[in-house]
Scaffold this motif. Structure first.
Motif, PDB file in Angstrom:
ATOM      1  N   LEU A  10       0.823  -1.213   0.000  1.00  0.00           N
ATOM      2  CA  LEU A  10       0.000   0.000   0.000  1.00  0.00           C
ATOM      3  C   LEU A  10       0.855   1.259   0.000  1.00  0.00           C
ATOM      4  O   LEU A  10       0.507   2.258  -0.651  1.00  0.00           O
ATOM      5  N   ILE A  11       1.970   1.206   0.711  1.00  0.00           N
ATOM      6  CA  ILE A  11       2.872   2.363   0.734  1.00  0.00           C
ATOM      7  C   ILE A  11       3.430   2.634  -0.660  1.00  0.00           C
ATOM      8  O   ILE A  11       3.501   3.783  -1.100  1.00  0.00           O
ATOM      9  N   LEU A  12       3.793   1.570  -1.393  1.00  0.00           N
ATOM     10  CA  LEU A  12       4.311   1.754  -2.748  1.00  0.00           C
ATOM     11  C   LEU A  12       3.237   2.278  -3.699  1.00  0.00           C
ATOM     12  O   LEU A  12       3.528   3.098  -4.575  1.00  0.00           O
ATOM     13  N   ILE A  13       2.000   1.823  -3.540  1.00  0.00           N
ATOM     14  CA  ILE A  13       0.914   2.320  -4.393  1.00  0.00           C
ATOM     15  C   ILE A  13       0.692   3.812  -4.166  1.00  0.00           C
ATOM     16  O   ILE A  13       0.572   4.589  -5.121  1.00  0.00           O
ATOM     17  N   VAL A  14       0.661   4.208  -2.919  1.00  0.00           N
ATOM     18  CA  VAL A  14       0.462   5.633  -2.600  1.00  0.00           C
ATOM     19  C   VAL A  14       1.652   6.458  -3.087  1.00  0.00           C
ATOM     20  O   VAL A  14       1.474   7.549  -3.647  1.00  0.00           O
ATOM     21  N   THR A  15       2.867   5.944  -2.917  1.00  0.00           N
ATOM     22  CA  THR A  15       4.059   6.658  -3.376  1.00  0.00           C
ATOM     23  C   THR A  15       4.047   6.833  -4.894  1.00  0.00           C
ATOM     24  O   THR A  15       4.349   7.914  -5.409  1.00  0.00           O
ATOM     25  N   SER A  29       5.617  16.039 -16.937  1.00  0.00           N
ATOM     26  CA  SER A  29       4.989  14.836 -17.487  1.00  0.00           C
ATOM     27  C   SER A  29       5.611  14.391 -18.805  1.00  0.00           C
ATOM     28  O   SER A  29       5.216  13.372 -19.354  1.00  0.00           O
ATOM     29  N   THR A  30       6.583  15.135 -19.312  1.00  0.00           N
ATOM     30  CA  THR A  30       7.267  14.707 -20.523  1.00  0.00           C
ATOM     31  C   THR A  30       8.517  13.889 -20.220  1.00  0.00           C
ATOM     32  O   THR A  30       9.116  13.344 -21.134  1.00  0.00           O
ATOM     33  N   HIS A  31       8.905  13.805 -18.957  1.00  0.00           N
ATOM     34  CA  HIS A  31      10.089  13.046 -18.561  1.00  0.00           C
ATOM     35  C   HIS A  31       9.682  11.601 -18.281  1.00  0.00           C
ATOM     36  O   HIS A  31       8.991  11.309 -17.305  1.00  0.00           O
ATOM     37  N   ASN A  32      10.124  10.701 -19.145  1.00  0.00           N
ATOM     38  CA  ASN A  32       9.697   9.313 -19.046  1.00  0.00           C
ATOM     39  C   ASN A  32      10.216   8.620 -17.796  1.00  0.00           C
ATOM     40  O   ASN A  32       9.561   7.711 -17.285  1.00  0.00           O
ATOM     41  N   ALA A  33      11.355   9.015 -17.292  1.00  0.00           N
ATOM     42  CA  ALA A  33      11.914   8.349 -16.109  1.00  0.00           C
ATOM     43  C   ALA A  33      11.011   8.531 -14.902  1.00  0.00           C
ATOM     44  O   ALA A  33      10.781   7.583 -14.144  1.00  0.00           O
ATOM     45  N   LEU A  34      10.486   9.720 -14.717  1.00  0.00           N
ATOM     46  CA  LEU A  34       9.587   9.962 -13.588  1.00  0.00           C
ATOM     47  C   LEU A  34       8.269   9.219 -13.752  1.00  0.00           C
ATOM     48  O   LEU A  34       7.734   8.659 -12.792  1.00  0.00           O
ATOM     49  N   PHE A  40       6.174   1.925 -12.021  1.00  0.00           N
ATOM     50  CA  PHE A  40       6.825   0.788 -11.375  1.00  0.00           C
ATOM     51  C   PHE A  40       6.422   0.670  -9.914  1.00  0.00           C
ATOM     52  O   PHE A  40       6.184  -0.437  -9.417  1.00  0.00           O
ATOM     53  N   CYS A  41       6.343   1.788  -9.210  1.00  0.00           N
ATOM     54  CA  CYS A  41       5.932   1.752  -7.802  1.00  0.00           C
ATOM     55  C   CYS A  41       4.512   1.217  -7.658  1.00  0.00           C
ATOM     56  O   CYS A  41       4.238   0.416  -6.764  1.00  0.00           O
TER      57      CYS A  41
END
Length: 59
Positions: A10-15, A29-34, A40-41
């Motif tokens: 749940l912590i990872l979903i919220v993060t 929102s154009t930076h794919n890494a973020l 992934f989280c």
């Protein structure tokens, strides 16, 4: 420590959700890494949460 490991999904979903919201608000929102980090989280959180539910289940 057991309480934290039980809730890590749940912590990872919220993060992940907060990462995606922060990138949207701050116009990154154009930076794919973020965006991929948030995705992934969320996916890892869902998998870990399902595993913890199955481990604690009696069935």
């Amino acid at each position: 420590m057991k309480k934290i490991t039980h809730r890590i999904g749940l912590i990872l979903i919220v993060t992940g959700t907060l990462i995606l919201v922060a990138t949207r608000i701050s116009q990154f929102s154009t930076h794919n890494a973020l965006l991929l980090a948030g995705l992934f989280c969320i996916v890892a959180g869902i998998v870990l949460h399902i595993r913890s539910i199955k481990r604690d289940s009696l069935y």
